[in-house]
Design an enzyme around this catalytic site. Structure first.
Site, PDB file in Angstrom:
ATOM      1  N   ASP A 183       0.847  -1.192   0.000  1.00  0.00           N
ATOM      2  CA  ASP A 183       0.000   0.000   0.000  1.00  0.00           C
ATOM      3  C   ASP A 183       0.884   1.243   0.000  1.00  0.00           C
ATOM      4  OD1 ASP A 183      -2.122   1.710   0.162  1.00  0.00           O
ATOM      5  OD2 ASP A 183      -2.729   1.143   2.190  1.00  0.00           O
TER       6      ASP A 183
ATOM      7  N   ASP B 296      -3.512   2.395  -5.736  1.00  0.00           N
ATOM      8  CA  ASP B 296      -2.330   2.487  -4.883  1.00  0.00           C
ATOM      9  C   ASP B 296      -2.138   1.302  -3.945  1.00  0.00           C
ATOM     10  OD1 ASP B 296      -4.490   3.048  -3.277  1.00  0.00           O
ATOM     11  OD2 ASP B 296      -3.553   4.744  -2.247  1.00  0.00           O
ATOM     12  N   GLU B 297      -2.837   0.196  -4.188  1.00  0.00           N
ATOM     13  CA  GLU B 297      -2.625  -0.967  -3.310  1.00  0.00           C
ATOM     14  C   GLU B 297      -2.973  -2.256  -4.036  1.00  0.00           C
ATOM     15  OE1 GLU B 297      -5.289  -1.475   0.030  1.00  0.00           O
ATOM     16  OE2 GLU B 297      -6.736  -0.093  -0.873  1.00  0.00           O
TER      17      GLU B 297
END
Length: 399
Positions: free
Chosen positions: A15, A105-106
């Site tokens: 993350d 983003d993860e």
């Protein structure tokens, strides 16, 4: 490697830290080490320097600046964040072919098949953090555990810029010490109910009978939280999973907004979402709008079309009707965010019922897409958008 490998799970949750703000600090060295806020009217993202001062995502811009008066406010640059996300996912896929993206983003990574060539999961995770920093220039936190749920919790606990491995033999010890808010699905309402019943930790939840939780929270939440409190999460890392919806949202500043301004924002969002759907070869039938009002309450409304589509004007017409149905609430409370998404996505595009916008054998949508693909997304704009500032939209996380 022997028996030591049995103490580590093989699921990684990676993350990026304060993603939007970190991209801004990467691209502008003068922002490094300083409190940065992305977005003006409403905080879209905040650097950890700003977070330490109390700034939070979705907070009003004025409130954020009162809390952190030396913060630097920058406008969002969605094109930069999209490219950074692609670069990071390239690193993920170079690490393992087993990657399940959750958002821009993860992601979850399964590394169980890499022991002989890459080493322990903890070693792979450590190298992943190094690779993301060296190749993309962004900090990332990684959790390593036996289940997806616990890996995600571990990465959150390790932030910022951390790595946390939860040994299999210690997973319940680690999990049960955490506050109940760490359980997926525990928001303000559920947290209030649990704490009112003096249930403060995950361990307190685990100590309850499942029937007690069901009686307190209802069958859906009760069964779900009881399983998570015992780290029962059988879901594997799924590769190639296609999202069920596509959407975008735009934060607008506080204050009065005319109907024309709101319609212009809605138009830009629908234009972006429909274009992305056509690029991906997807159609959808459920149009949803999400609103955040000036008092921070939210509203979601949707309408399902009789057949799936990726036609801009069809989606726009429905979105306009949904927005109009919330006109009274907007007038009373004000509005700070508009989001549009299209769900029930289908991989089999269907013929439009009324293809009246045909020009030379191609639809207007197709012509617009072709021009933008060749000359850039901002090369062609609708007449009402000429002379208006660009409105970068923030992607809505997939359902």
């Amino acid at each position: 490697m022997g028996e030591s490998t049995l103490t580590e799970g093989t699921v990684l949750h990676a993350d990026l830290d304060a993603f939007f703000a970190s991209v801004e600090q990467r691209d502008d060295p003068s922002l490094r080490g300083r409190p940065v806020i992305v977005g003006g009217g409403v905080v879209m993202a905040a650097s950890y320097e700003a977070k330490r001062a109390g700034v939070r995502t979705a907070m009003g811009g004025r409130q954020a600046l009162r809390i952190c008066s030396d913060a630097i406010v920058v406008p969002p640059r969605m094109h930069a964040y999209t490219q950074a996300s692609r670069d990071v996912f390239d690193v993920f896929h170079d690490t393992t072919p087993m990657v399940e993206g959750l958002s821009i983003d993860e992601a979850f990574l399964e590394v169980g098949g890499l022991r002989r060539i890459r080493g322990l999961p903890s070693e792979i995770a450590a190298q992943l953090r190094v690779d993301v920093m060296e190749r993309v220039g962004l900090p990332i936190s990684v959790g390593v555990a036996r289940t997806k749920y616990l890996a995600k919790v571990a990465s959150a606990v390790s932030k910022p810029e951390g790595l946390l491995v939860v040994p299999i033999e210690r997973e319940l010890h680690f999990l049960h010490a955490l506050p109940v808010e760490r359980l997926w699905g525990v928001g303000k309402v559920t947290s209030g109910k649990l704490r009112a019943a003096r249930i403060n930790t995950v361990g307190d939840v685990a100590a309850m009978y499942e029937g007690e939780l069901v009686q307190l929270l209802g069958p859906g939440s009760g069964h779900h939280l009881h399983a998570l409190a015992h780290n029962r999460d059988p879901r594997p890392v799924v590769v190639g999973k296609r999202r069920g919806s596509m959407g975008a949202q735009h934060a607008i500043g506080r204050g009065h907004h005319t109907a024309e301004e709101l319609d212009l924002t809605l138009l830009g969002l629908v234009d972006r979402v429909a274009g992305r759907m056509r690029t991906a070869g997807r159609t959808g039938s459920t149009v949803t709008i999400r609103l955040r009002f000036g008092d921070f309450t939210r509203s979601t409304s949707s309408h399902t079309l009789p057949r799936p589509t990726a036609h801009t004007l069809t989606i726009l017409d429905v979105a306009r009707q949904l927005l109009a149905s919330r006109a009274a609430a907007i007038a009373e409370k004000g509005i700070t965010l508009i989001g549009v998404s299209v769900g029930s996505l289908d991989d089999n595009p269907m013929q439009l019922a009324l293809p009246i916008d045909v020009v030379g054998g191609a639809t207007i949508d197709d012509a617009v897409d072709a021009i933008r693909d060749k000359f850039g997304s901002k090369s062609l704009r609708r007449a009402v958008q000429v002379g208006r500032p660009d409105r970068d939209a923030m992607p809505i996380l997939p359902d």
